[in-house]
Design a protein around this motif. Sequence first.
Motif, short mmCIF file in Angstrom:
data_model
loop_
_atom_site.label_atom_id
_atom_site.label_comp_id
_atom_site.label_asym_id
_atom_site.label_seq_id
_atom_site.Cartn_x
_atom_site.Cartn_y
_atom_site.Cartn_z
N SER A 93 3.64 12.92 -0.45
CA SER A 93 4.28 12.18 -1.53
C SER A 93 4.36 10.70 -1.12
O SER A 93 4.79 10.38 -0.02
N CYS A 94 3.93 9.83 -2.01
CA CYS A 94 3.97 8.39 -1.74
C CYS A 94 5.32 7.84 -2.19
O CYS A 94 5.68 7.98 -3.35
N VAL A 95 6.04 7.22 -1.28
CA VAL A 95 7.34 6.66 -1.63
C VAL A 95 7.19 5.36 -2.39
O VAL A 95 8.14 4.88 -2.99
N GLN A 96 6.02 4.79 -2.40
CA GLN A 96 5.79 3.52 -3.09
C GLN A 96 5.43 3.71 -4.56
O GLN A 96 6.04 3.13 -5.43
N CYS A 97 4.41 4.54 -4.82
CA CYS A 97 3.92 4.65 -6.20
C CYS A 97 4.24 5.99 -6.85
O CYS A 97 4.05 6.15 -8.04
N GLY A 98 4.72 6.97 -6.08
CA GLY A 98 5.10 8.25 -6.66
C GLY A 98 4.01 9.29 -6.71
O GLY A 98 4.22 10.38 -7.22
N ALA A 99 2.83 8.99 -6.20
CA ALA A 99 1.72 9.95 -6.21
C ALA A 99 2.07 11.15 -5.33
O ALA A 99 2.69 11.00 -4.29
N VAL A 100 1.66 12.33 -5.76
CA VAL A 100 1.85 13.55 -4.99
C VAL A 100 0.51 14.27 -4.91
O VAL A 100 -0.12 14.52 -5.94
N VAL A 101 0.06 14.57 -3.70
CA VAL A 101 -1.21 15.28 -3.51
C VAL A 101 -1.02 16.37 -2.47
O VAL A 101 -0.15 16.29 -1.61
N GLU A 102 -1.86 17.39 -2.55
CA GLU A 102 -1.90 18.45 -1.55
C GLU A 102 -2.98 18.13 -0.54
O GLU A 102 -4.00 17.52 -0.88
N LYS A 111 -4.30 18.73 4.00
CA LYS A 111 -4.18 19.40 5.29
C LYS A 111 -3.02 18.81 6.07
O LYS A 111 -2.67 17.65 5.90
N ARG A 112 -2.47 19.62 6.95
CA ARG A 112 -1.37 19.15 7.80
C ARG A 112 -1.83 18.02 8.71
O ARG A 112 -2.88 18.11 9.33
N GLY A 113 -1.05 16.96 8.76
CA GLY A 113 -1.31 15.86 9.67
C GLY A 113 -2.40 14.89 9.23
O GLY A 113 -2.63 13.90 9.90
N GLU A 114 -3.08 15.15 8.13
CA GLU A 114 -4.14 14.26 7.65
C GLU A 114 -3.64 13.46 6.45
O GLU A 114 -3.67 13.92 5.31
N THR A 115 -3.18 12.25 6.71
CA THR A 115 -2.65 11.38 5.67
C THR A 115 -3.73 11.04 4.64
O THR A 115 -4.86 10.76 5.03
N PRO A 116 -3.42 11.05 3.35
CA PRO A 116 -4.39 10.61 2.34
C PRO A 116 -4.85 9.18 2.65
O PRO A 116 -4.08 8.36 3.14
N THR A 117 -6.11 8.91 2.38
CA THR A 117 -6.70 7.63 2.77
C THR A 117 -6.74 6.59 1.66
O THR A 117 -7.02 5.44 1.92
N GLU A 118 -6.47 6.99 0.42
CA GLU A 118 -6.55 6.05 -0.70
C GLU A 118 -5.23 5.99 -1.45
O GLU A 118 -4.54 6.98 -1.59
N CYS A 119 -4.94 4.81 -1.98
CA CYS A 119 -3.79 4.64 -2.86
C CYS A 119 -4.19 5.13 -4.25
O CYS A 119 -5.24 4.76 -4.76
N LEU A 120 -3.37 5.95 -4.85
CA LEU A 120 -3.67 6.52 -6.16
C LEU A 120 -2.93 5.81 -7.29
O LEU A 120 -2.98 6.22 -8.43
N GLN A 178 0.85 -1.18 0.00
CA GLN A 178 0.00 0.00 0.00
C GLN A 178 0.89 1.23 0.00
O GLN A 178 2.08 1.16 0.24
N CYS A 179 0.28 2.36 -0.27
CA CYS A 179 1.04 3.60 -0.29
C CYS A 179 1.62 3.90 1.09
O CYS A 179 1.01 3.61 2.11
N ARG A 180 2.80 4.49 1.08
CA ARG A 180 3.45 4.96 2.29
C ARG A 180 3.71 6.44 2.10
O ARG A 180 4.59 6.83 1.33
N TRP A 181 2.92 7.26 2.75
CA TRP A 181 2.94 8.69 2.53
C TRP A 181 3.98 9.39 3.38
O TRP A 181 4.19 9.06 4.53
N ARG A 182 4.64 10.40 2.79
CA ARG A 182 5.57 11.27 3.48
C ARG A 182 5.03 12.68 3.38
O ARG A 182 4.60 13.12 2.32
N GLU A 183 5.08 13.41 4.49
CA GLU A 183 4.51 14.75 4.55
C GLU A 183 5.62 15.80 4.42
O GLU A 183 6.64 15.72 5.09
N TYR A 184 5.38 16.77 3.55
CA TYR A 184 6.27 17.92 3.39
C TYR A 184 5.43 19.16 3.67
O TYR A 184 4.61 19.57 2.85
N ARG A 185 5.63 19.75 4.84
CA ARG A 185 4.80 20.88 5.28
C ARG A 185 5.25 22.18 4.64
O ARG A 185 6.43 22.40 4.40
#
Length: 72
Positions: free
Chosen positions: A39-48, A50-59, A24-31
């Motif tokens: 930014s997902c280190v697994q699949c490369g997805a980048v989304v904008e 809120k702070r501290g709220e990890t995306p809930t779906e793999c893109l 599954q996606c592993r998200w990294r936060e850049y504030r």
Amino acid sequence: MLVVLGLIIAFVLIAVFSNRSMRQCRWREYRHDTGSRWSCVQCGAVVEGKRGETPTECLKNKGEFDQNKNSS
């Protein structure tokens, strides 16, 4: 006998967890000032978002991002 059993279990676990399609996606936060860029280190997805709220779906398979457009 225990060593052989341990090696078999280790090989099975490596086979299961090394399969990229099962990860599954592993998200990294850049504030930044207004929120966060995730930014997902697994699949490369980048989304904008809120702070501290990890995306809930793999893109990865949804085609909702363009790796070339969003890569930095």
